[in-house]
Design a protein around this motif. Structure first.
Motif, PDB file in Angstrom:
ATOM      1  N   SER A  11       0.819  -1.212   0.000  1.00  0.00           N
ATOM      2  CA  SER A  11       0.000   0.000   0.000  1.00  0.00           C
ATOM      3  C   SER A  11       0.856   1.266   0.000  1.00  0.00           C
ATOM      4  O   SER A  11       0.319   2.354  -0.163  1.00  0.00           O
ATOM      5  CB  SER A  11      -0.935   0.004   1.204  1.00  0.00           C
ATOM      6  OG  SER A  11      -0.179   0.005   2.391  1.00  0.00           O
ATOM      7  N   ARG A  12       2.156   1.122   0.154  1.00  0.00           N
ATOM      8  CA  ARG A  12       3.018   2.303   0.198  1.00  0.00           C
ATOM      9  C   ARG A  12       3.019   3.060  -1.126  1.00  0.00           C
ATOM     10  O   ARG A  12       3.392   4.211  -1.185  1.00  0.00           O
ATOM     11  CB  ARG A  12       4.426   1.936   0.617  1.00  0.00           C
ATOM     12  CG  ARG A  12       5.118   0.986  -0.342  1.00  0.00           C
ATOM     13  CD  ARG A  12       6.470   0.552   0.115  1.00  0.00           C
ATOM     14  NE  ARG A  12       7.445   1.498  -0.375  1.00  0.00           N
ATOM     15  CZ  ARG A  12       8.677   1.593   0.055  1.00  0.00           C
ATOM     16  NH1 ARG A  12       9.103   0.807   0.990  1.00  0.00           N
ATOM     17  NH2 ARG A  12       9.507   2.480  -0.452  1.00  0.00           N
ATOM     18  N   TYR A  13       2.596   2.393  -2.201  1.00  0.00           N
ATOM     19  CA  TYR A  13       2.562   3.025  -3.522  1.00  0.00           C
ATOM     20  C   TYR A  13       1.171   3.542  -3.901  1.00  0.00           C
ATOM     21  O   TYR A  13       0.978   4.003  -5.016  1.00  0.00           O
ATOM     22  CB  TYR A  13       3.040   2.039  -4.590  1.00  0.00           C
ATOM     23  CG  TYR A  13       4.442   1.544  -4.359  1.00  0.00           C
ATOM     24  CD1 TYR A  13       5.514   2.438  -4.331  1.00  0.00           C
ATOM     25  CD2 TYR A  13       4.697   0.206  -4.157  1.00  0.00           C
ATOM     26  CE1 TYR A  13       6.797   1.990  -4.107  1.00  0.00           C
ATOM     27  CE2 TYR A  13       5.980  -0.247  -3.939  1.00  0.00           C
ATOM     28  CZ  TYR A  13       7.026   0.646  -3.908  1.00  0.00           C
ATOM     29  OH  TYR A  13       8.300   0.203  -3.686  1.00  0.00           O
ATOM     30  N   ASP A  14       0.221   3.472  -2.991  1.00  0.00           N
ATOM     31  CA  ASP A  14      -1.162   3.861  -3.316  1.00  0.00           C
ATOM     32  C   ASP A  14      -1.274   5.297  -3.820  1.00  0.00           C
ATOM     33  O   ASP A  14      -1.978   5.557  -4.792  1.00  0.00           O
ATOM     34  CB  ASP A  14      -2.081   3.661  -2.109  1.00  0.00           C
ATOM     35  CG  ASP A  14      -2.407   2.189  -1.868  1.00  0.00           C
ATOM     36  OD1 ASP A  14      -2.005   1.344  -2.697  1.00  0.00           O
ATOM     37  OD2 ASP A  14      -3.050   1.892  -0.843  1.00  0.00           O
ATOM     38  N   ASP A  15      -0.602   6.232  -3.159  1.00  0.00           N
ATOM     39  CA  ASP A  15      -0.683   7.635  -3.593  1.00  0.00           C
ATOM     40  C   ASP A  15      -0.224   7.783  -5.032  1.00  0.00           C
ATOM     41  O   ASP A  15      -0.822   8.523  -5.814  1.00  0.00           O
ATOM     42  CB  ASP A  15       0.167   8.538  -2.691  1.00  0.00           C
ATOM     43  CG  ASP A  15      -0.398   8.670  -1.292  1.00  0.00           C
ATOM     44  OD1 ASP A  15      -1.591   8.356  -1.092  1.00  0.00           O
ATOM     45  OD2 ASP A  15       0.364   9.087  -0.396  1.00  0.00           O
ATOM     46  N   GLU A  45       5.022  -3.583  -9.472  1.00  0.00           N
ATOM     47  CA  GLU A  45       6.433  -3.799  -9.813  1.00  0.00           C
ATOM     48  C   GLU A  45       7.039  -2.539 -10.431  1.00  0.00           C
ATOM     49  O   GLU A  45       8.169  -2.167 -10.119  1.00  0.00           O
ATOM     50  CB  GLU A  45       6.585  -4.971 -10.790  1.00  0.00           C
ATOM     51  CG  GLU A  45       6.389  -6.324 -10.149  1.00  0.00           C
ATOM     52  CD  GLU A  45       6.526  -7.458 -11.157  1.00  0.00           C
ATOM     53  OE1 GLU A  45       7.027  -7.230 -12.280  1.00  0.00           O
ATOM     54  OE2 GLU A  45       6.126  -8.583 -10.815  1.00  0.00           O
ATOM     55  N   GLU A  46       6.282  -1.906 -11.304  1.00  0.00           N
ATOM     56  CA  GLU A  46       6.782  -0.687 -11.938  1.00  0.00           C
ATOM     57  C   GLU A  46       6.934   0.435 -10.913  1.00  0.00           C
ATOM     58  O   GLU A  46       7.903   1.203 -10.952  1.00  0.00           O
ATOM     59  CB  GLU A  46       5.867  -0.247 -13.076  1.00  0.00           C
ATOM     60  CG  GLU A  46       6.410   0.901 -13.892  1.00  0.00           C
ATOM     61  CD  GLU A  46       7.731   0.570 -14.589  1.00  0.00           C
ATOM     62  OE1 GLU A  46       8.522   1.514 -14.798  1.00  0.00           O
ATOM     63  OE2 GLU A  46       7.989  -0.600 -14.926  1.00  0.00           O
ATOM     64  N   ALA A  47       5.997   0.527  -9.978  1.00  0.00           N
ATOM     65  CA  ALA A  47       6.103   1.547  -8.924  1.00  0.00           C
ATOM     66  C   ALA A  47       7.361   1.307  -8.094  1.00  0.00           C
ATOM     67  O   ALA A  47       8.089   2.253  -7.783  1.00  0.00           O
ATOM     68  CB  ALA A  47       4.866   1.524  -8.036  1.00  0.00           C
TER      69      ALA A  47
END
Length: 161
Positions: A11-15, A45-47
């Motif tokens: 979830s760290r990439y949600d923003d 993966e891309e994030a």
């Protein structure tokens, strides 16, 4: 009935992933996650890959993706602005842009500190050397008897008539 999320996706990439990039021709907002899915790229993966990159490299990669994914005619300034905004939403980029106070040290400060310590060390070395030289001179002075004037007599004669 309560539904719990069982997602194992970070979830760290949600923003970043749910940020809106643009609207398509139908007025539907296109998010990063949907744009990456349209490119057949795993969004998480891309994030993670983008998050590991330095900002400029990540921006270039996002710009190339923007060119491929949207059928829009983006101006270079628009692509750069969108890519910059999106990179700023990545967790590592946010940490870099909002460092803890005192955590970022400039090169100029490091050079000043190095010069200061160099000056202190040089002063200490010269002071030690000067002190050592004067101590050696004093020890030689105490060992060597004073030089007497050969014409002067050490005997004092008292004249008597």
């Amino acid at each position: 009935m309560e539904i719990k999320s069982t997602s194992v996706l970070p979830s760290r990439y949600d923003d970043f992933l749910y940020a809106v990039i643009c609207e398509d021709g139908n007025g539907t907002q296109i998010s990063v996650v949907s744009a990456l899915a349209r490119l057949d790229v795993d969004p998480w993966e891309e994030a993670a890959r983008l998050d590991e990159m330095i900002g400029a490299r990540a921006q270039k990669r996002l710009i190339s993706m923007l060119d491929r994914m949207s059928g829009q005619n983006w101006m270079d300034d628009q692509k750069k602005a969108v890519a910059s905004r999106l990179v700023g939403l990545l967790p590592t980029s946010r940490a870099r842009s909002n460092p803890m106070p005192g955590s970022e040290v400039s090169i100029e400060l490091l050079v000043c500190v190095a010069i200061f310590w160099g000056f202190l060390l040089a002063t200490a070395a010269l002071t030690y050397n000067d002190h050592k030289t004067s101590a050696v001179a004093e020890s030689h002075a105490s060992i060597t008897p004073p030089v007497q004037n050969p014409s002067a007599s050490s005997d004092v004669r008292i004249a008597t008539d």
